[in-house]
Scaffold this motif. Sequence first.
Motif, PDB file in Angstrom:
ATOM      1  N   UNK A   8       0.858  -1.203  -0.070  1.00 42.53           N
ATOM      2  CA  UNK A   8       0.058  -0.032  -0.023  1.00 42.53           C
ATOM      3  C   UNK A   8       0.750   1.119   0.002  1.00 42.53           C
ATOM      4  N   UNK A   9       0.472   2.256  -0.966  1.00 46.05           N
ATOM      5  CA  UNK A   9       1.178   3.646  -0.885  1.00 46.05           C
ATOM      6  C   UNK A   9       1.239   4.132   0.126  1.00 46.05           C
ATOM      7  N   UNK A  20       4.152   0.138   2.252  1.00 42.22           N
ATOM      8  CA  UNK A  20       4.080  -0.778   3.408  1.00 42.22           C
ATOM      9  C   UNK A  20       3.647  -2.093   2.711  1.00 42.22           C
ATOM     10  N   UNK A  21       4.331  -3.308   2.797  1.00 38.98           N
ATOM     11  CA  UNK A  21       4.119  -4.531   1.960  1.00 38.98           C
ATOM     12  C   UNK A  21       2.924  -5.055   2.936  1.00 38.98           C
ATOM     13  N   UNK A  22       2.324  -6.125   2.520  1.00 37.72           N
ATOM     14  CA  UNK A  22       1.276  -6.945   3.334  1.00 37.72           C
ATOM     15  C   UNK A  22       1.755  -7.482   4.764  1.00 37.72           C
ATOM     16  N   UNK A  44       0.514  -4.138  -6.869  1.00 43.28           N
ATOM     17  CA  UNK A  44       1.149  -5.549  -6.901  1.00 43.28           C
ATOM     18  C   UNK A  44       2.584  -5.218  -7.286  1.00 43.28           C
ATOM     19  N   UNK A  45       3.392  -5.535  -6.533  1.00 40.38           N
ATOM     20  CA  UNK A  45       4.821  -5.298  -6.393  1.00 40.38           C
ATOM     21  C   UNK A  45       5.945  -6.434  -6.833  1.00 40.38           C
ATOM     22  N   UNK A  46       6.549  -6.372  -7.519  1.00 41.03           N
ATOM     23  CA  UNK A  46       7.636  -7.336  -8.042  1.00 41.03           C
ATOM     24  C   UNK A  46       8.668  -6.725  -8.248  1.00 41.03           C
ATOM     25  N   UNK A  47       9.832  -7.333  -7.409  1.00 44.28           N
ATOM     26  CA  UNK A  47      10.994  -6.675  -7.395  1.00 44.28           C
ATOM     27  C   UNK A  47      11.367  -5.303  -7.381  1.00 44.28           C
ATOM     28  N   UNK A  48      10.541  -4.637  -6.266  1.00 44.31           N
ATOM     29  CA  UNK A  48      10.344  -3.403  -6.012  1.00 44.31           C
ATOM     30  C   UNK A  48       9.923  -2.442  -7.184  1.00 44.31           C
ATOM     31  N   UNK A  57      -9.758  -5.788  -1.920  1.00 48.16           N
ATOM     32  CA  UNK A  57     -10.243  -7.160  -1.989  1.00 48.16           C
ATOM     33  C   UNK A  57      -9.273  -8.028  -2.541  1.00 48.16           C
ATOM     34  N   UNK A  58      -8.571  -7.716  -3.824  1.00 47.92           N
ATOM     35  CA  UNK A  58      -7.801  -8.630  -4.417  1.00 47.92           C
ATOM     36  C   UNK A  58      -6.245  -8.705  -3.591  1.00 47.92           C
ATOM     37  N   UNK A  59      -6.017  -7.433  -2.923  1.00 43.59           N
ATOM     38  CA  UNK A  59      -4.841  -7.406  -2.265  1.00 43.59           C
ATOM     39  C   UNK A  59      -4.814  -8.317  -1.028  1.00 43.59           C
TER      40      UNK A  59
END
Length: 104
Positions: A8-9, A20-22, A44-48, A57-59
């Motif tokens: 989340x931004x 902040x990641x889940x 959705x974050x991949x390799x920063x 809901x999807x998160x």
Amino acid sequence: MCIGIPARVLAVDGLRAECRAFDGALRSVDLSLLGAQPPGTWLLVHLDTAREILDPERAEAIAAALQALAAVLAGDAAAGGFGDLESRPPQLPPHLRAAGEPSA
């Protein structure tokens, strides 16, 4: 295997965001692929690098699946972590279905 994580931004500075990641970890995320996003947005974050904008809901569903995967890897049960898969029979992706076959 590559796995994206929901984050989340919190704050934005140009095309960089503090997120902040889940799992609670703080990450500096590149927004170049999506453009600047307002605080509160789930990504959705991949390799920063932010790859996709997620609804809450999807998160949450992705976070639950990742927590269930971690439980399985630790030797624990993962019941409920894959609710979107447990509540229906297996399905083939559209490109593998026979012509005219319903999606279930």
